[in-house]
Motif scaffolding. Structure first.
Motif, PDB file in Angstrom:
ATOM      1  N   GLU A 159       0.828  -1.213   0.000  1.00  0.00           N
ATOM      2  CA  GLU A 159       0.000   0.000   0.000  1.00  0.00           C
ATOM      3  C   GLU A 159       0.862   1.263   0.000  1.00  0.00           C
ATOM      4  OE1 GLU A 159      -3.069  -0.054  -0.528  1.00  0.00           O
ATOM      5  OE2 GLU A 159      -3.600  -2.125  -0.093  1.00  0.00           O
ATOM      6  N   ASP A 162      -0.424   4.512  -1.770  1.00  0.00           N
ATOM      7  CA  ASP A 162      -1.440   5.301  -1.069  1.00  0.00           C
ATOM      8  C   ASP A 162      -0.902   6.707  -0.809  1.00  0.00           C
ATOM      9  OD1 ASP A 162      -3.680   6.023   0.314  1.00  0.00           O
ATOM     10  OD2 ASP A 162      -3.359   4.674   2.016  1.00  0.00           O
ATOM     11  N   TRP A 242      -3.119  -6.927   4.720  1.00  0.00           N
ATOM     12  CA  TRP A 242      -3.816  -5.648   4.566  1.00  0.00           C
ATOM     13  C   TRP A 242      -3.848  -4.871   5.871  1.00  0.00           C
ATOM     14  CZ3 TRP A 242      -7.942  -4.190   7.491  1.00  0.00           C
ATOM     15  CH2 TRP A 242      -8.653  -5.191   8.167  1.00  0.00           C
TER      16      TRP A 242
END
Length: 805
Positions: A159, A162, A242
């Motif tokens: 991620e 992001d 996650w």
């Protein structure tokens, strides 16, 4: 507060709004955005690698030679020094000519004779702070999920694509210390819908909370509500990828699937929680109470804390197991052997929590939220949400029911405001529909009675309680940029300085013209220094909650602060020091609530006054250097004729033989002299001379308008007079007698010689003065001067027993 843009998009519709646009809009609507960071920026050619083979390096006991599939036709050989590298693991690979954090370029090279085509990276080398890297990967490389595809960029897996928005949250907007709070704010700004994640709580009806735990609270003011759920048959393991990446991007280190859930809920709801190992509690009773003096608790950081009655603790009915709202106990922490989790969700007193966190130096994300306030309307929801999530990630089940100390509900605050009040305050012409639309976007239920809005404020916005708060909310959402700009109206009045301000400004100019520099010292000092250099010390004025012992008491003199400045400069090889300070001193007045503040003026000089030049030697400061500066100051204020310096031994911090009290008539204004050598040694300063004056009193006595005299047209006559006097007699006493008997034509007295020696006799000294006489109306004759000198001589002999030579 760090906010993941991707996570925020899951809660509120941000279609068509970029992170930069969002941050700009939020900053202009009341919540300042410090920065927007995209973790992958600056990194290049960093991909997923699959370690096919890993063997020890033949010439090293800590290196490994790895054959890594990076999605190309050929396998890459990479030499790696990580202790946890092994085959059949997906890893982070920086290819040749890639860029890692710090703009470091990775090149093809050799390590101990073996070719290395790139580098297998740890999270640190991608820019992650060591404080957020999971402990099991702290000294090695990070493993990616098994489903990661070799050759693909790693950024989407971590991620790192992001945008992380850093918010600067002021104390009054603690509601924005949660993603739900930020989502409400963004939804109000853009008038968008919000969607919060929910979990259906599935409880095991075969077991009941009453069989596991009961909770009670000793004082509901300290702990308005305390809840606990139990989740059994849990397996402790790593959180899914996650959740780990989300927490790391939010600045929190992943621990395990249970602790990570409590941190996830902390970020989502703003609700601090703590998870206990149920089997380590030692009883089926939880009691929340104040600690007893000298009660001890070993916290999660393995430090033993000595508690006081100022701390709230969680106990098992007998001994403490956690420091409420701040940190859990070491003996009941979640470990790999934990199978049953007791989940705490509570509300603790903000002031007590803040004092506890500060006293132990344990400020945390949890304590910060309890200190500023939490959304009490979601306590029950957050408890159920976390319990179900722990059950899902840990393979456990939630025991039926919840142990609750007492029910706690907070009703909506109702605030009324008129449309006229809003428009008058903002200078706008908003309609009822405009204001109603703003309240709807904020999620505030309201009714309209004529032009009066009756607004119900939900508990999540505990910062709103009065009309002015509603005006601010309307202004924020309407847009500060949209408010009309108007110039102030009214007649202007020419301002001027007060007499004291004008005199103070002139004094500053005078002192700076004499070579002094202004210094500004702290008005708070130590109890020892607060009363030094004070003739009659008063009771000290102490702060209830000082930042440190060095800043705990209000000063009663400016000199001690100036001497600290002198010490600071001398420690840095500055040898030409001349300071002055104008500031308040504080004295305790019996029977008064507030201390008396008086403005003072202080000076300090030390070291060299004039540097050595080709035609003159260096000159060091002495008593007369500072005395001359004081005389110049009093001359500016028109007080030189009344100025008196009287030898004084009353100031114990001053040199007894080089200190004088400064007076105007009978009024004592201050002192001037050398700092006592013992005090100078304690403060680690060289020979220093100081002066302190009551500036407020000095300004009262000052003759602001100077008196001008015409330059004399007639010649003056000078007569020298030599005197033999006792050593104890001061020059000021002699000058007073000369002025008294010198007659109306005496205009100046100047001491030009002082001598002491054995030839003069025991305790004797010789002084020589020049007396200047002038008649401004006619030429002065010798007879008049001779008579005046004779009167002076006679008075000196009879009054002070001085021999005129």
């Amino acid at each position: 507060m760090l906010v993941s843009y991707k996570w925020l998009k899951q809660l509120v519709d941000l279609e068509g709004i970029s992170p930069i646009e969002l941050s700009d809009k939020m900053s202009r609507s009341g919540i300042e955005v410090e920065d927007v960071v995209v973790p992958e920026e600056g990194l290049k050619k960093i991909v997923v690698g699959d370690v096919k083979e890993c063997v020890p390096h033949p010439d090293s006991n800590h290196l490994s030679i790895c054959q890594v599939d990076v999605g190309e036709e050929e396998i890459y050989q990479i030499v790696c020094g990580a202790p946890n590298v092994r085959a059949d693991k997906k890893v982070i690979v920086a290819l040749p000519n890639s860029r890692i954090t710090g703009n470091v370029k990775i090149k093809k090279g050799k390590m101990r004779g073996e070719v290395s085509l790139g580098m297998i990276c740890s999270l640190d080398e991608l820019g992650y702070s060591s404080s957020v890297v999971p402990k099991e990967y702290a000294d090695g490389i990070y493993f990616l999920p098994d489903e990661a595809i070799p050759g693909e960029p790693v950024f989407s897996y971590l991620e790192m694509d992001d945008s992380i928005i850093e918010l600067s949250i002021t104390p009054n907007r603690a509601d924005a210390l949660s993603l739900r709070g930020v989502a409400h704010e963004v939804a109000a700004i853009y008038d968008r819908k919000i969607t919060f994640p929910t979990k259906e709580l599935v409880e095991d009806t075969a077991s009941n909370i009453e069989d596991y735990i009961s909770v009670s609270v000793e004082n509901t003011d300290d702990t308005p509500t305390y809840r606990m759920r139990v989740i059994k048959d849990v397996t402790i393991k790593e959180s899914p990828m996650w959740l780990q990446t989300l927490l790391m991007n939010e600045g929190i280190r992943p621990i395990n699937n249970v602790v990570d859930v409590t941190n996830y809920t902390l970020l989502l709801y703003g609700q601090p929680q703590h998870a206990f190992d149920y089997d380590k509690l030692g009883s089926k009773e939880i009691k929340v109470r104040r600690a007893t003096d000298n009660e001890s608790l070993v916290t999660l950081d393995e430090e033993e804390r000595t508690l006081t009655t100022e701390n709230i603790v969680i106990t098992n009915g007998e001994k403490s197991i956690a420091l409420a709202g701040v940190m859990g106990g070491f003996d009941s922490e979640i470990t790999e052997t934990t199978t049953t989790v007791a989940l705490e969700t509570a509300l603790f007193h903000p002031t007590v929590t803040r004092r506890t966190a500060k006293s132990f130096g344990l400020s945390s994300e949890s304590s910060k939220r309890f200190e500023r306030g939490i959304n009490v309307s979601t306590i029950e929801e957050a408890s159920a949400f976390s319990a179900q999530m722990i059950a899902e990630l840990g393979g456990g089940v939630v025991v039926s029911g919840e142990a609750i100390s007492n029910s706690y509900e907070k009703e909506d605050v109702v605030v009324s405001i008129t449309l006229t009040k809003i428009n008058r305050s903002l200078g706008t012409e908003l309609s009822k529909e405009d204001v109603a639309r703003i309240f709807n976007s904020l999620g505030f239920k309201h009714e309209v009675d004529n032009e009066t809005f009756i607004v119900s404020i939900p508990p999540r916005r505990w910062d709103i309680s009065i009309e002015a708060d509603l005006v601010e909310e309307v202004a924020r959402i309407y847009g500060y940029d949209n408010l009309p700009s108007t110039l102030p109206k009214g007649s202007s009045v020419a301002g001027k300085l007060t007499r004291t301000q004008r005199l103070t400004r002139n004094i500053r100019k005078q002192l700076e013209g004499n070579g002094l520099y202004e210094a500004i010292s702290y008005m708070l000092t130590t109890p020892e220094l607060a009363t030094k250099f004070v003739l009659e010390p008063k009771g000290t004025i102490e702060l209830d909650l000082p930042m440190s012992e060095e800043r705990s008491v209000a000063r009663q003199s400016l000199v001690s602060g100036l001497l600290k400045n002198v010490a600071y400069n001398q420690a840095r090889k500055q040898n030409q020091i001349a300071f002055y300070e104008i500031g308040n001193i504080f004295e305790l007045v019996e029977g008064e609530v507030l201390p008396k503040e008086t403005k003072h003026l202080a000076m300090a000089i030390s070291g060299t006054w004039a540097n050595k030049t080709w035609d003159s030697p260096a000159k060091s400061v002495d008593f007369y250097t500072l005395k001359g500066i004081v005389e110049n100051l009093f001359n500016l204020l028109g007080l030189s004729d009344e100025l008196r310096f009287t030898s004084s031994k009353s100031y114990k911090e001053m040199h007894p033989g080089r200190t004088a009290q400064i007076t105007i008539g009978e009024t004592v204004l201050g002192f001037v002299g050398q700092v006592h050598p013992q005090i100078a040694k304690e403060m680690e300063i060289n020979e220093t001379y100081v002066c302190e004056l009551d500036l407020a009193l000095l300004c009262e006595l000052a003759k602001e308008e100077p008196t001008y005299k015409e330059v004399g047209k007639y010649p003056s006559i000078k007569r020298d007079i030599a005197l033999l006097a006792d050593r104890e007699i001061s020059s000021q006493e002699i000058i007073d007698v000369i002025k008294d008997k010198g007659g109306k034509y005496l205009i100046d007295i100047h001491l030009f010689d002082v001598f002491e020696g054995e030839k003069l006799g025991t305790n004797k000294k010789s002084l020589a003065y020049s007396l200047i006489f002038r008649n401004d109306e006619a030429t002065l004759v010798d007879e008049d001067v001779t008579k005046a000198v004779e009167k002076v001589s006679e008075a000196l002999q009879t009054t002070l027993n001085i021999e005129v030579r």
